[in-house]
Design a protein around this motif. Sequence first.
Motif, mmCIF file in Angstrom:
data_model
loop_
_atom_site.group_PDB
_atom_site.id
_atom_site.type_symbol
_atom_site.label_atom_id
_atom_site.label_comp_id
_atom_site.label_asym_id
_atom_site.label_seq_id
_atom_site.Cartn_x
_atom_site.Cartn_y
_atom_site.Cartn_z
ATOM 1 N N SER A 1 4.024 6.069 -0.349
ATOM 2 C CA SER A 1 2.953 5.787 -1.303
ATOM 3 C C SER A 1 3.433 6.051 -2.731
ATOM 4 O O SER A 1 4.504 6.620 -2.952
ATOM 5 N N LEU B 1 -4.277 -3.659 7.931
ATOM 6 C CA LEU B 1 -4.957 -2.453 8.407
ATOM 7 C C LEU B 1 -6.146 -2.808 9.291
ATOM 8 O O LEU B 1 -6.401 -2.138 10.297
ATOM 9 N N TYR C 1 -4.223 3.171 1.749
ATOM 10 C CA TYR C 1 -3.917 3.178 3.185
ATOM 11 C C TYR C 1 -5.026 3.881 3.967
ATOM 12 O O TYR C 1 -5.490 3.388 4.998
#
Length: 201
Positions: free
Chosen positions: A142, A125, A168
């Motif tokens: 998820s 990320l 996330y």
Amino acid sequence: MQSASEQWFDEAYYQRFYFDKKTSVIDVEHSRRLGAFVCSYLAYLRVPMARVLDIGCGIGLWKEAVSQHFPGVSYHGVELSSYLCERYGWEQGSVVDYRNAEPFDLVICQGVLPYLSATDLKLALDNIGRLSRGGLYVEAVSREDYDRGVIDEDLTDARLFRHRAALYRRGLEANFRELGGGVWLSERCEVPLFELECKQG
């Protein structure tokens, strides 16, 4: 648990999840609609578009949508699988540590992140934040999706990590504003947005 290794993504993997109609997780019509949505939305927002990175590009389903909506734009496919790199000519690399000299106007990362451990996910990320100077499309299932019964577990790879959605979002919010529908906009992208076009953190 370790992140997925390159050896997972061999010919048998793509035969099961992409090429065999009985077990494929890919719906070509869905891919067309999704590509049209993401590209049209970014075009509507007037995000400058010259370079697109599809990281974990698979068999390259996004290439057609990018070419159709942004003619003349450079599409760059990066894939962990040596099998697909040899078959389609993609550059081999990982979302965790892939580097490029210049950031991209759109980064596409579909179905890749759930294969990463929590440690590698954080690195990925952060790296996506470096790679994008414009739009980002992220698709990642998820834990909440499993809990709500949204996932067809017979078709979905059982080896996916079930990270919470908040994990996330925390990683992405350091560099992006969430616009909805899996679309994010880099903080480096200076296009004006109405307040209600952005999700509030």
